[in-house]
Motif scaffolding. Structure first.
Motif: not given
Length: 88
Positions: A52-80
């Protein structure tokens, strides 16, 4: 080395952004590592809380262009999925 004033400014801006991006990427990795450690320890409640703490941090990184959006979504999905399997 940059010669023109505009190229010097561009180099400064790139260096500044690189520092910010490095910080964001490191912060994201720290949160992901906390989830991984909770999963490894077998503590489902701690893993869910860490996710729950990591998900917004990962999506924020994607939003800021640090990592691609699909990469962040994939990582969140696999962790979940791993956290869900742990609690089941």
């Amino acid at each position: 080395m940059a010669n023109t004033p505009s190229a010097k400014k561009a180099a400064r801006k790139i260096a500044r952004r690189a520092d910010i991006n490095r910080t964001r990427r490191g912060r994201m990795r720290t949160f992901v590592r906390k989830v991984e450690e909770a999963i490894a320890s077998g503590d489902a409640a701690a893993a869910a809380e860490a996710l729950r703490a990591a998900q917004p941090e990962m999506m924020r990184a994607a939003q800021k262009g640090v990592v691609p959006k699909n990469t962040a979504s994939r990582k969140v999905s696999r962790l979940a999925a791993r956290v869900k399997a742990l609690s089941a």
